[in-house]
Write a protein that holds these residues in place. Structure first.
Motif, mmCIF file in Angstrom:
data_model
loop_
_atom_site.group_PDB
_atom_site.id
_atom_site.type_symbol
_atom_site.label_atom_id
_atom_site.label_comp_id
_atom_site.label_asym_id
_atom_site.label_seq_id
_atom_site.Cartn_x
_atom_site.Cartn_y
_atom_site.Cartn_z
ATOM 1 N N ASP A 20 0.882 -1.193 0.165
ATOM 2 C CA ASP A 20 0.030 -0.017 0.164
ATOM 3 C C ASP A 20 0.844 1.252 0.062
ATOM 4 O O ASP A 20 0.497 2.172 -0.556
ATOM 5 C CB ASP A 20 -1.007 0.105 1.325
ATOM 6 N N LEU A 33 -0.534 4.368 -1.950
ATOM 7 C CA LEU A 33 -1.235 3.972 -3.312
ATOM 8 C C LEU A 33 -2.649 4.112 -3.022
ATOM 9 O O LEU A 33 -3.562 4.854 -3.920
ATOM 10 C CB LEU A 33 -0.871 2.579 -3.601
ATOM 11 N N ARG A 37 -5.058 6.609 -5.247
ATOM 12 C CA ARG A 37 -6.253 6.016 -5.897
ATOM 13 C C ARG A 37 -7.418 7.065 -5.862
ATOM 14 O O ARG A 37 -8.250 7.402 -6.492
ATOM 15 C CB ARG A 37 -6.681 4.618 -5.549
ATOM 16 N N GLU A 38 -7.634 7.347 -4.317
ATOM 17 C CA GLU A 38 -8.818 8.220 -4.085
ATOM 18 C C GLU A 38 -8.665 9.724 -4.365
ATOM 19 O O GLU A 38 -9.461 10.146 -4.796
ATOM 20 C CB GLU A 38 -8.794 8.167 -2.465
ATOM 21 N N LYS A 41 -9.013 9.977 -8.160
ATOM 22 C CA LYS A 41 -9.942 9.140 -8.840
ATOM 23 C C LYS A 41 -9.620 7.924 -9.776
ATOM 24 O O LYS A 41 -10.121 8.028 -11.007
ATOM 25 C CB LYS A 41 -10.947 10.024 -9.456
ATOM 26 N N ILE A 42 -8.905 7.146 -9.196
ATOM 27 C CA ILE A 42 -8.139 6.100 -10.443
ATOM 28 C C ILE A 42 -8.995 5.001 -9.904
ATOM 29 O O ILE A 42 -8.860 4.425 -8.476
ATOM 30 C CB ILE A 42 -6.728 5.813 -10.103
ATOM 31 N N ASP A 43 -9.850 4.235 -10.753
ATOM 32 C CA ASP A 43 -10.641 3.281 -10.385
ATOM 33 C C ASP A 43 -9.897 1.948 -10.553
ATOM 34 O O ASP A 43 -8.790 1.915 -10.878
ATOM 35 C CB ASP A 43 -11.997 3.329 -11.204
ATOM 36 N N GLY A 44 -10.741 0.817 -10.560
ATOM 37 C CA GLY A 44 -10.275 -0.813 -10.543
ATOM 38 C C GLY A 44 -9.878 -0.821 -11.987
ATOM 39 O O GLY A 44 -9.036 -2.132 -12.029
ATOM 40 N N ASP A 48 -3.399 -2.757 -9.765
ATOM 41 C CA ASP A 48 -2.148 -2.412 -8.837
ATOM 42 C C ASP A 48 -0.785 -2.735 -9.642
ATOM 43 O O ASP A 48 0.167 -2.011 -9.266
ATOM 44 C CB ASP A 48 -2.002 -3.335 -7.684
ATOM 45 N N LEU A 51 -0.541 0.544 -11.661
ATOM 46 C CA LEU A 51 -0.348 1.797 -10.934
ATOM 47 C C LEU A 51 1.107 1.921 -10.118
ATOM 48 O O LEU A 51 1.621 2.819 -10.052
ATOM 49 C CB LEU A 51 -1.283 1.621 -9.748
ATOM 50 N N ARG A 108 -1.280 10.431 -12.760
ATOM 51 C CA ARG A 108 -2.697 10.584 -13.450
ATOM 52 C C ARG A 108 -2.597 10.854 -14.926
ATOM 53 O O ARG A 108 -3.134 10.347 -15.662
ATOM 54 C CB ARG A 108 -3.625 11.803 -12.825
#
Length: 160
Positions: A20, A33, A37-38, A41-44, A48, A51, A108
């Motif tokens: 993490d 990480l 993501r939060e 706004k990096i979604d699934g 990982d 990312l 991003r």
């Protein structure tokens, strides 16, 4: 009537989740990480596995760009970025806040560039053009954050 029931395969070993927190070089702060993501706004859709290297590359790029400034701070006796005198907001150094902003926005921008070309339909091409603004804004945010850390004035010049 039929139904479908999915059960977990207990015969295979579960893969370990990605770390993490990405450790930095000890002077610059580590990168979480989950926070990346939060906040971005990096979604699934971005795994990982994708990312993590994007974040490491962004950290390396930001670290390299700040290297000469970092050397001056080390010579002045500051053992880490958080120790360099700067205003505190929310209990955190603005240098750390801006460093994180630079890294997150670089991730991003890079991921958006990679994923925009996946849809080759007409609507996908239009969406890729719309993403140009997102990429440009993210790269601008990187430039601003790094300039603010170094204390460099921001200037926008437009040729007429």
């Amino acid at each position: 009537m039929s139904s479908f029931l999915a059960t977990a395969d207990t015969g295979t070993a579960a893969t370990a989740p990605a770390a993490d927190t990405l450790k930095n070089d000890g002077w610059f702060p580590d990168v979480e990480l989950g926070a990346l993501r939060e906040q971005m706004k990096i979604d699934g859709n971005v795994t990982d596995a994708r990312l993590r290297p994007a974040a490491l590359d962004a950290m390396a790029s930001c670290n390299a760009e700040l290297r000469s400034w970092q050397v001056k701070q080390l010579a002045a006796g500051y053992a880490e970025l958080a120790a360099v005198p700067a205003p505190q907001l929310g209990g955190e150094s603005t240098h750390v806040i801006r460093y994180r902003r630079a890294v997150f926005n670089l991730v991003r921008a890079d991921l958006t560039e990679q994923y925009r070309g996946l849809d080759t339909t007409k609507s996908g091409g239009q969406k890729a053009e719309e993403l140009e603004a997102t990429i440009g804004e993210a790269r601008r945010n990187v430039r601003i954050a790094l300039a603010d850390i170094r204390g460099i004035r921001r200037t926008t010049v437009e040729l007429i």
